[in-house]
Design a protein around this motif. Structure first.
Motif, mmCIF file in Angstrom:
data_model
loop_
_atom_site.group_PDB
_atom_site.id
_atom_site.type_symbol
_atom_site.label_atom_id
_atom_site.label_comp_id
_atom_site.label_asym_id
_atom_site.label_seq_id
_atom_site.Cartn_x
_atom_site.Cartn_y
_atom_site.Cartn_z
ATOM 1 N N CYS A 18 46.279 -61.959 120.216
ATOM 2 C CA CYS A 18 46.756 -60.619 119.884
ATOM 3 C C CYS A 18 48.197 -60.532 120.368
ATOM 4 C CB CYS A 18 45.904 -59.545 120.541
ATOM 5 S SG CYS A 18 46.373 -57.872 120.043
ATOM 6 N N GLU A 19 49.110 -60.245 119.458
ATOM 7 C CA GLU A 19 50.541 -60.167 119.756
ATOM 8 C C GLU A 19 51.046 -61.455 120.384
ATOM 9 O OE1 GLU A 19 50.989 -56.682 122.167
ATOM 10 O OE2 GLU A 19 50.588 -55.337 120.501
ATOM 11 N N GLY A 20 50.524 -62.581 119.927
ATOM 12 C CA GLY A 20 50.972 -63.878 120.409
ATOM 13 C C GLY A 20 50.385 -64.315 121.737
ATOM 14 N N LYS A 21 49.561 -63.491 122.358
ATOM 15 C CA LYS A 21 48.955 -63.822 123.648
ATOM 16 C C LYS A 21 47.511 -64.241 123.432
ATOM 17 C CE LYS A 21 51.637 -60.194 125.839
ATOM 18 N NZ LYS A 21 51.540 -58.860 126.434
ATOM 19 N N THR A 22 47.085 -65.253 124.131
ATOM 20 C CA THR A 22 45.702 -65.691 124.058
ATOM 21 C C THR A 22 44.844 -64.788 124.945
ATOM 22 O OG1 THR A 22 46.389 -67.964 123.690
ATOM 23 C CG2 THR A 22 44.130 -67.617 124.408
ATOM 24 N N LEU A 23 43.850 -64.159 124.343
ATOM 25 C CA LEU A 23 42.970 -63.272 125.095
ATOM 26 C C LEU A 23 41.785 -64.021 125.681
ATOM 27 C CD1 LEU A 23 42.892 -60.305 122.572
ATOM 28 C CD2 LEU A 23 44.378 -60.599 124.542
ATOM 29 N N CYS A 24 41.195 -64.884 124.858
ATOM 30 C CA CYS A 24 40.045 -65.668 125.300
ATOM 31 C C CYS A 24 39.798 -66.768 124.276
ATOM 32 C CB CYS A 24 38.798 -64.788 125.452
ATOM 33 S SG CYS A 24 38.234 -64.049 123.912
ATOM 34 N N SER A 25 38.804 -67.568 124.501
ATOM 35 C CA SER A 25 38.397 -68.608 123.560
ATOM 36 C C SER A 25 36.913 -68.435 123.281
ATOM 37 C CB SER A 25 38.645 -69.998 124.134
ATOM 38 O OG SER A 25 40.021 -70.206 124.301
ATOM 39 N N GLN A 32 41.513 -70.460 114.742
ATOM 40 C CA GLN A 32 42.007 -69.429 115.659
ATOM 41 C C GLN A 32 41.791 -68.074 115.019
ATOM 42 O OE1 GLN A 32 46.152 -70.226 116.393
ATOM 43 N NE2 GLN A 32 46.834 -68.575 115.106
ATOM 44 N N LEU A 33 41.633 -67.059 115.848
ATOM 45 C CA LEU A 33 41.389 -65.700 115.379
ATOM 46 C C LEU A 33 42.555 -64.822 115.808
ATOM 47 C CD1 LEU A 33 37.677 -65.570 116.480
ATOM 48 C CD2 LEU A 33 38.514 -65.894 114.169
ATOM 49 N N GLN A 34 43.044 -63.995 114.886
ATOM 50 C CA GLN A 34 44.177 -63.111 115.158
ATOM 51 C C GLN A 34 43.698 -61.668 115.120
ATOM 52 O OE1 GLN A 34 47.401 -64.091 115.855
ATOM 53 N NE2 GLN A 34 47.815 -61.950 116.243
ATOM 54 N N LEU A 35 43.931 -60.920 116.196
ATOM 55 C CA LEU A 35 43.560 -59.513 116.273
ATOM 56 C C LEU A 35 44.796 -58.643 116.204
ATOM 57 C CD1 LEU A 35 41.022 -59.585 119.237
ATOM 58 C CD2 LEU A 35 40.519 -59.654 116.804
ATOM 59 N N ASP A 36 44.658 -57.486 115.565
ATOM 60 C CA ASP A 36 45.740 -56.505 115.551
ATOM 61 C C ASP A 36 45.572 -55.517 116.702
ATOM 62 O OD1 ASP A 36 46.885 -57.590 113.252
ATOM 63 O OD2 ASP A 36 45.622 -56.372 111.956
ATOM 64 N N VAL A 37 44.329 -55.112 116.950
ATOM 65 C CA VAL A 37 44.045 -54.115 117.977
ATOM 66 C C VAL A 37 42.911 -54.635 118.849
ATOM 67 C CG1 VAL A 37 43.251 -51.762 118.373
ATOM 68 C CG2 VAL A 37 44.703 -52.245 116.416
ATOM 69 N N TRP A 38 43.056 -54.442 120.125
ATOM 70 C CA TRP A 38 41.992 -54.770 121.064
ATOM 71 C C TRP A 38 42.043 -53.780 122.207
ATOM 72 C CZ3 TRP A 38 42.401 -57.245 126.051
ATOM 73 C CH2 TRP A 38 43.706 -57.443 126.479
ATOM 74 N N LEU A 39 41.157 -53.902 123.143
ATOM 75 C CA LEU A 39 41.041 -52.968 124.257
ATOM 76 C C LEU A 39 42.350 -52.774 125.013
ATOM 77 C CD1 LEU A 39 38.910 -51.393 126.026
ATOM 78 C CD2 LEU A 39 38.846 -53.426 127.427
ATOM 79 N N GLY A 40 43.137 -53.826 125.164
ATOM 80 C CA GLY A 40 44.366 -53.755 125.945
ATOM 81 C C GLY A 40 45.526 -53.062 125.264
ATOM 82 N N ASN A 41 45.488 -52.882 123.924
ATOM 83 C CA ASN A 41 46.598 -52.202 123.265
ATOM 84 C C ASN A 41 46.141 -51.055 122.372
ATOM 85 O OD1 ASN A 41 45.595 -53.502 121.002
ATOM 86 N ND2 ASN A 41 47.451 -54.595 120.522
ATOM 87 N N HIS A 42 44.883 -50.654 122.454
ATOM 88 C CA HIS A 42 44.387 -49.538 121.658
ATOM 89 C C HIS A 42 44.783 -48.232 122.343
ATOM 90 C CE1 HIS A 42 41.646 -46.742 119.704
ATOM 91 N NE2 HIS A 42 41.518 -47.653 118.756
ATOM 92 N N PRO A 43 45.343 -47.272 121.601
ATOM 93 C CA PRO A 43 45.809 -46.022 122.210
ATOM 94 C C PRO A 43 44.730 -45.261 122.978
ATOM 95 C CG PRO A 43 46.593 -46.173 119.961
ATOM 96 C CD PRO A 43 45.670 -47.326 120.170
ATOM 97 N N PHE A 44 43.499 -45.332 122.547
ATOM 98 C CA PHE A 44 42.430 -44.607 123.241
ATOM 99 C C PHE A 44 42.247 -45.117 124.665
ATOM 100 C CE2 PHE A 44 37.987 -44.023 124.482
ATOM 101 C CZ PHE A 44 37.861 -42.652 124.312
ATOM 102 N N TYR A 45 42.321 -46.419 124.844
ATOM 103 C CA TYR A 45 42.076 -47.015 126.159
ATOM 104 C C TYR A 45 43.332 -47.113 127.018
ATOM 105 C CZ TYR A 45 37.672 -48.198 124.010
ATOM 106 O OH TYR A 45 36.474 -48.119 123.366
ATOM 107 N N THR A 46 44.513 -47.008 126.430
ATOM 108 C CA THR A 46 45.743 -47.099 127.210
ATOM 109 C C THR A 46 46.353 -45.734 127.502
ATOM 110 O OG1 THR A 46 47.053 -47.364 125.198
ATOM 111 C CG2 THR A 46 46.304 -49.374 126.298
ATOM 112 N N ASN A 47 45.643 -44.670 127.138
ATOM 113 C CA ASN A 47 46.096 -43.286 127.356
ATOM 114 C C ASN A 47 47.465 -43.020 126.753
ATOM 115 O OD1 ASN A 47 43.774 -42.469 128.716
ATOM 116 N ND2 ASN A 47 44.542 -43.271 130.656
ATOM 117 N N SER A 48 47.739 -43.618 125.612
ATOM 118 C CA SER A 48 49.013 -43.364 124.946
ATOM 119 C C SER A 48 48.803 -42.655 123.616
ATOM 120 C CB SER A 48 49.761 -44.686 124.718
ATOM 121 O OG SER A 48 49.009 -45.529 123.876
ATOM 122 N N GLN A 49 47.716 -41.898 123.525
ATOM 123 C CA GLN A 49 47.438 -41.166 122.300
ATOM 124 C C GLN A 49 48.408 -40.002 122.161
ATOM 125 O OE1 GLN A 49 43.302 -40.295 121.242
ATOM 126 N NE2 GLN A 49 42.782 -41.081 123.260
#
Length: 72
Positions: A18-25, A32-49
């Motif tokens: 996600c965003e060029g960073k390896t989250l896990c394997s 390889q799997l590419q994510l657009d949104v995950w827990l670390g950058n989702h507005p709901f979980y980062t309080n940036s709504q």
């Protein structure tokens, strides 16, 4: 034992990115799997709504459709 010609290739340690960073394997049928949104950058979980403004929606609707506000 699976039939040799009908199953996709299995990658035991496919990186999840996600965003060029390896989250896990994880195990996957893709290398390889590419994510657009995950827990670390989702507005709901980062309080940036940003709150959605609902004030004035009725007034805008009435103005758009030429409706008058009825007074008692």
């Amino acid at each position: 034992m699976p039939k040799p010609e009908i199953h996709p290739k299995w990658f035991v340690a496919a990186p999840v990115l996600c965003e060029g960073k390896t989250l896990c394997s994880i195990g996957s049928t893709k290398p390889q799997l590419q994510l657009d949104v995950w827990l670390g950058n989702h507005p709901f979980y980062t309080n940036s709504q940003t709150p959605v403004g609902s004030q004035g929606r009725v007034e805008r609707f009435n103005k758009k459709h030429g409706l008058q506000k009825k007074e008692n």
